[in-house]
Motif scaffolding. Structure first.
Motif, mmCIF file in Angstrom:
data_model
loop_
_atom_site.group_PDB
_atom_site.id
_atom_site.type_symbol
_atom_site.label_atom_id
_atom_site.label_comp_id
_atom_site.label_asym_id
_atom_site.label_seq_id
_atom_site.Cartn_x
_atom_site.Cartn_y
_atom_site.Cartn_z
ATOM 1 N N UNK A 1 52.927 48.217 16.019
ATOM 2 C CA UNK A 1 52.612 48.006 14.608
ATOM 3 C C UNK A 1 53.724 47.211 13.949
ATOM 4 N N UNK A 2 53.361 46.494 12.894
ATOM 5 C CA UNK A 2 54.352 45.759 12.118
ATOM 6 C C UNK A 2 54.507 44.334 12.600
ATOM 7 N N UNK A 3 55.702 43.805 12.419
ATOM 8 C CA UNK A 3 56.006 42.424 12.779
ATOM 9 C C UNK A 3 56.754 42.379 14.106
ATOM 10 N N UNK A 4 56.291 41.515 14.999
ATOM 11 C CA UNK A 4 56.953 41.316 16.278
ATOM 12 C C UNK A 4 57.506 39.892 16.230
ATOM 13 N N UNK A 5 58.803 39.796 15.985
ATOM 14 C CA UNK A 5 59.418 38.486 15.822
ATOM 15 C C UNK A 5 60.794 38.473 16.473
ATOM 16 N N UNK A 6 61.544 37.429 16.230
ATOM 17 C CA UNK A 6 62.839 37.266 16.890
ATOM 18 C C UNK A 6 63.797 38.422 16.605
ATOM 19 N N UNK A 7 63.654 39.068 15.469
ATOM 20 C CA UNK A 7 64.533 40.193 15.133
ATOM 21 C C UNK A 7 64.103 41.497 15.782
ATOM 22 N N UNK A 8 62.822 41.698 15.937
ATOM 23 C CA UNK A 8 62.318 42.974 16.452
ATOM 24 C C UNK A 8 61.947 42.929 17.934
ATOM 25 N N UNK A 9 61.777 41.728 18.481
ATOM 26 C CA UNK A 9 61.331 41.593 19.873
ATOM 27 C C UNK A 9 62.247 42.267 20.891
ATOM 28 N N UNK A 10 63.569 42.220 20.747
ATOM 29 C CA UNK A 10 64.408 42.860 21.779
ATOM 30 C C UNK A 10 64.130 44.354 21.955
ATOM 31 N N UNK A 11 63.944 45.076 20.884
ATOM 32 C CA UNK A 11 63.663 46.512 20.993
ATOM 33 C C UNK A 11 62.285 46.753 21.608
ATOM 34 N N UNK A 12 61.311 45.953 21.211
ATOM 35 C CA UNK A 12 59.967 46.089 21.780
ATOM 36 C C UNK A 12 60.004 45.735 23.271
ATOM 37 N N UNK A 13 60.718 44.665 23.613
ATOM 38 C CA UNK A 13 60.817 44.243 25.013
ATOM 39 C C UNK A 13 61.457 45.331 25.867
ATOM 40 N N UNK A 14 62.473 45.999 25.334
ATOM 41 C CA UNK A 14 63.124 47.075 26.087
ATOM 42 C C UNK A 14 62.135 48.192 26.399
ATOM 43 N N UNK A 15 61.292 48.538 25.436
ATOM 44 C CA UNK A 15 60.292 49.592 25.659
ATOM 45 C C UNK A 15 59.264 49.134 26.690
ATOM 46 N N UNK A 16 58.799 47.887 26.577
ATOM 47 C CA UNK A 16 57.811 47.380 27.525
ATOM 48 C C UNK A 16 58.410 47.242 28.917
#
Length: 133
Positions: A26-41
């Motif tokens: 949920x929310x915005x997946x961009x250059x600022x948030x992608x590293x945390x999302x990538x770590x989870x994936x």
């Protein structure tokens, strides 16, 4: 210069359903948030034969960094003999996939039921709603 824009910080929920891991972003997946999302994936795709569904319907924005993390998750999944499906009802996102020549790379569905997700069998440890940004 002050940034008065209020960001929609991405978060996720995660559950297992008959061996399939369903991650709702949920929310915005961009250059600022992608590293945390990538770590989870990366964690979700670390094992053999990952079966992963990414529910992107609640995502309000995705940029090239977000597309990159989706490609990384797909490549990791395929390399381990698994399967990745995207769920989105966004015509804009589908247009972005076509424009970047990624529409044929991903299995994309408009509804979770079309991705053939089995009935829920439990929650992945740590799969409660958690901020990723």
């Amino acid at each position: 210069m002050a940034d008065n824009h209020i960001r929609s910080a991405p978060c996720h929920t995660e559950r297992t359903a008959g061996g399939t891991t369903v991650v709702e972003l949920r929310g915005e997946i961009d250059i600022l948030t992608a590293p945390a999302v990538a770590a989870r994936l990366d964690a979700v795709t670390a094992g053999p034969c990952p079966d992963l569904v990414l529910d992107l319907r609640p995502v309000s924005f995705i940029d090239c960094a977000g597309l990159g993390l989706l490609c990384r998750a797909r490549n990791r999944t395929v390399a381990r003999g698994g399967r990745l499906r995207l769920v989105t009802d966004s015509a804009c996102f589908r247009r972005i996939l076509r424009g970047t020549l990624l529409s044929g790379v991903f299995e994309v569905y408009a509804h979770l039921s079309e991705a053939r997700v089995p009935e829920e069998t439990g929650t992945v440890p740590g799969g409660r709603r958690a901020p990723t940004g």
